[in-house]
Write a protein that holds these residues in place. Structure first.
Motif, PDB file in Angstrom:
ATOM      1  N   LYS A  42       6.511  12.356 119.896  1.00  0.00           N
ATOM      2  CA  LYS A  42       5.634  13.535 120.033  1.00  0.00           C
ATOM      3  C   LYS A  42       4.863  13.750 118.728  1.00  0.00           C
ATOM      4  CE  LYS A  42       7.137  14.139 124.125  1.00  0.00           C
ATOM      5  NZ  LYS A  42       6.275  14.041 125.303  1.00  0.00           N
ATOM      6  N   ALA A 149       2.365  30.666 118.894  1.00  0.00           N
ATOM      7  CA  ALA A 149       3.789  30.754 119.232  1.00  0.00           C
ATOM      8  C   ALA A 149       4.256  29.470 119.924  1.00  0.00           C
ATOM      9  CB  ALA A 149       4.058  31.961 120.123  1.00  0.00           C
ATOM     10  N   TYR A 150       3.421  28.945 120.801  1.00  0.00           N
ATOM     11  CA  TYR A 150       3.706  27.719 121.547  1.00  0.00           C
ATOM     12  C   TYR A 150       3.988  26.547 120.590  1.00  0.00           C
ATOM     13  CZ  TYR A 150       2.460  23.898 124.858  1.00  0.00           C
ATOM     14  OH  TYR A 150       2.439  22.770 125.638  1.00  0.00           O
ATOM     15  N   GLN A 154       7.559  24.447 118.816  1.00  0.00           N
ATOM     16  CA  GLN A 154       7.740  22.993 118.677  1.00  0.00           C
ATOM     17  C   GLN A 154       8.109  22.632 117.246  1.00  0.00           C
ATOM     18  OE1 GLN A 154       3.911  21.748 120.268  1.00  0.00           O
ATOM     19  NE2 GLN A 154       4.760  21.627 122.338  1.00  0.00           N
TER      20      GLN A 154
ATOM     21  N   VAL B  38      15.385  19.056 124.946  1.00  0.00           N
ATOM     22  CA  VAL B  38      13.944  19.000 124.639  1.00  0.00           C
ATOM     23  C   VAL B  38      13.673  18.116 123.428  1.00  0.00           C
ATOM     24  CG1 VAL B  38      13.362  21.188 125.767  1.00  0.00           C
ATOM     25  CG2 VAL B  38      13.971  21.183 123.324  1.00  0.00           C
ATOM     26  N   ALA B  39      14.670  17.964 122.572  1.00  0.00           N
ATOM     27  CA  ALA B  39      14.629  17.028 121.443  1.00  0.00           C
ATOM     28  C   ALA B  39      16.090  16.684 121.135  1.00  0.00           C
ATOM     29  CB  ALA B  39      13.936  17.655 120.238  1.00  0.00           C
ATOM     30  N   PRO B  40      16.347  15.561 120.463  1.00  0.00           N
ATOM     31  CA  PRO B  40      17.737  15.147 120.248  1.00  0.00           C
ATOM     32  C   PRO B  40      18.574  16.233 119.559  1.00  0.00           C
ATOM     33  CG  PRO B  40      16.230  13.392 119.626  1.00  0.00           C
ATOM     34  CD  PRO B  40      15.385  14.592 119.903  1.00  0.00           C
ATOM     35  N   LYS B  42      18.973  19.240 120.450  1.00  0.00           N
ATOM     36  CA  LYS B  42      18.437  20.605 120.634  1.00  0.00           C
ATOM     37  C   LYS B  42      18.795  21.127 122.032  1.00  0.00           C
ATOM     38  CE  LYS B  42      16.700  20.400 116.585  1.00  0.00           C
ATOM     39  NZ  LYS B  42      17.125  21.285 115.502  1.00  0.00           N
ATOM     40  N   ALA B 146       4.873  36.218 123.594  1.00  0.00           N
ATOM     41  CA  ALA B 146       4.955  35.272 122.471  1.00  0.00           C
ATOM     42  C   ALA B 146       6.269  34.491 122.543  1.00  0.00           C
ATOM     43  CB  ALA B 146       4.838  36.012 121.138  1.00  0.00           C
ATOM     44  N   ALA B 149       5.866  31.864 125.250  1.00  0.00           N
ATOM     45  CA  ALA B 149       5.005  30.765 124.790  1.00  0.00           C
ATOM     46  C   ALA B 149       5.768  29.857 123.826  1.00  0.00           C
ATOM     47  CB  ALA B 149       3.749  31.323 124.109  1.00  0.00           C
ATOM     48  N   TYR B 150       6.567  30.461 122.961  1.00  0.00           N
ATOM     49  CA  TYR B 150       7.368  29.730 121.964  1.00  0.00           C
ATOM     50  C   TYR B 150       8.296  28.725 122.660  1.00  0.00           C
ATOM     51  CZ  TYR B 150      10.907  29.437 118.153  1.00  0.00           C
ATOM     52  OH  TYR B 150      11.784  29.029 117.183  1.00  0.00           O
ATOM     53  N   PHE B 152       8.173  27.805 125.864  1.00  0.00           N
ATOM     54  CA  PHE B 152       7.411  26.933 126.761  1.00  0.00           C
ATOM     55  C   PHE B 152       6.883  25.730 125.970  1.00  0.00           C
ATOM     56  CE2 PHE B 152       3.260  26.200 129.187  1.00  0.00           C
ATOM     57  CZ  PHE B 152       3.850  25.283 130.040  1.00  0.00           C
ATOM     58  N   GLY B 153       6.455  25.972 124.740  1.00  0.00           N
ATOM     59  CA  GLY B 153       6.008  24.870 123.874  1.00  0.00           C
ATOM     60  C   GLY B 153       7.111  23.835 123.713  1.00  0.00           C
ATOM     61  N   GLN B 154       8.350  24.312 123.625  1.00  0.00           N
ATOM     62  CA  GLN B 154       9.484  23.384 123.483  1.00  0.00           C
ATOM     63  C   GLN B 154       9.752  22.635 124.785  1.00  0.00           C
ATOM     64  OE1 GLN B 154      12.414  26.248 122.106  1.00  0.00           O
ATOM     65  NE2 GLN B 154      11.830  25.885 119.972  1.00  0.00           N
ATOM     66  N   ARG B 156       7.680  21.871 127.055  1.00  0.00           N
ATOM     67  CA  ARG B 156       6.596  20.923 127.305  1.00  0.00           C
ATOM     68  C   ARG B 156       6.791  19.572 126.621  1.00  0.00           C
ATOM     69  NH1 ARG B 156       1.435  22.254 129.037  1.00  0.00           N
ATOM     70  NH2 ARG B 156       0.975  20.113 128.474  1.00  0.00           N
ATOM     71  N   LEU B 157       7.646  19.543 125.600  1.00  0.00           N
ATOM     72  CA  LEU B 157       7.900  18.279 124.893  1.00  0.00           C
ATOM     73  C   LEU B 157       8.587  17.261 125.784  1.00  0.00           C
ATOM     74  CD1 LEU B 157       9.018  19.635 121.441  1.00  0.00           C
ATOM     75  CD2 LEU B 157       6.872  18.495 121.987  1.00  0.00           C
ATOM     76  N   LEU B 158       9.132  17.730 126.896  1.00  0.00           N
ATOM     77  CA  LEU B 158       9.853  16.858 127.811  1.00  0.00           C
ATOM     78  C   LEU B 158       8.918  15.852 128.476  1.00  0.00           C
ATOM     79  CD1 LEU B 158      12.882  17.123 128.601  1.00  0.00           C
ATOM     80  CD2 LEU B 158      12.068  17.878 130.821  1.00  0.00           C
ATOM     81  N   LYS B 159       7.655  16.232 128.644  1.00  0.00           N
ATOM     82  CA  LYS B 159       6.741  15.361 129.411  1.00  0.00           C
ATOM     83  C   LYS B 159       5.668  14.727 128.515  1.00  0.00           C
ATOM     84  CE  LYS B 159       8.046  16.593 133.723  1.00  0.00           C
ATOM     85  NZ  LYS B 159       7.842  16.401 135.131  1.00  0.00           N
TER      86      LYS B 159
END
Lengths: 159, 159
Positions: A42, A149-150, A154, B38-40, B42, B146, B149-150, B152-154, B156-159
């Motif tokens: 990513k 925030a999004y 990350q 979502v990440a190793p 995490k 917020a 969104a925070y 959701f950003g995480q 989204r890393l799945l795809k």
């Protein structure tokens, strides 16, 4: 305090809180961490920081507050995906740009009245704005806060 | 649209946009993806989805709209970190809860007038609210946006 002022305050507070958290996180990163990916395959931290500051540097334009100060960021951190541009802005420079861009926004925001925030933003026509008056400058700021925030969510995966 | 309605619309629109994006993302996940990190090392997707819906299920309480419908979510998805509770809510049940909780919020929000949104939230005293009228129900919603969104950003890393 009238309701316009109160609402402006709410939107500015949410922006400010997210920005302070993200700035403090970035300030505590080592150069090595700046070059790491937030998850395997990513975006790297440096790209996300560059992306956020590029988007924030463009905010004065849509808010009618003047031109971008760093137009060179857009092609590297917005138009192109990470790792596709050979020469990327150095970390130390990016950190300085982060400070300058947000100092400018803070100063400009302090000058805006509640009424100013309720005016249409620069990407709207007068006719569109008449149809949808909720798409004002304040709505731009609130959308940018969600965007911040999004990506901050990350970035936080790094620690 | 009167001024007050425009104010609440800005905050409600940002919430709605983030919620729709996140809901659509979740609806397209396989059960296998739900159990991925979502990440190793995490949070797993199932935990983040449970966390978001637990926080949203508590929103009626702070907004003065009634009790949580799923109080059992809080100890699993808010008080405890991921992987520390043995029995976690099954995916299919969590998906159903996601729908029910957000349907309820949508219906309740539709009943609130602009003036209602400018009233103090339930965690504030009258005295504190007098000092800081920006800490109203609308500010709660914006903070939750917020937060959404925070995470959701995480996700989204799945795809």
């Amino acid at each position: 305090m009238d309701q316009k002022t109160i609402l402006t305050q709410i939107v500015l507070n949410t922006w400010q809180t997210q920005l302070e958290r993200c700035t403090s996180f970035i300030n505590n990163l080592t150069d090595e961490e700046f070059m790491m990916e937030v998850a395997p395959g990513k975006n790297r931290v440096i790209y996300l920081v560059g992306h956020l500051v590029a988007v924030h540097d463009a905010m004065p334009e849509i808010l009618g507050l003047g031109k971008k100060a760093y137009p060179e960021l857009q092609p590297v951190f917005v138009d192109a995906p990470d790792r596709t541009v050979e020469k990327i802005t150095p970390i130390s420079e990016l950190k300085q740009i982060w400070i300058t861009v947000h100092d400018r926004l803070t100063k400009e925001f302090a000058k805006l009245s509640a009424d100013d925030w309720f005016k249409r933003h620069e990407s709207m026509t007068d006719a569109d704005f008449e149809k949808n008056p909720a798409r004002n400058k304040l709505s731009v700021l609130n959308t940018r806060t969600a965007h911040l925030a999004y990506h901050f969510g990350q970035l936080r995966l790094l620690k």
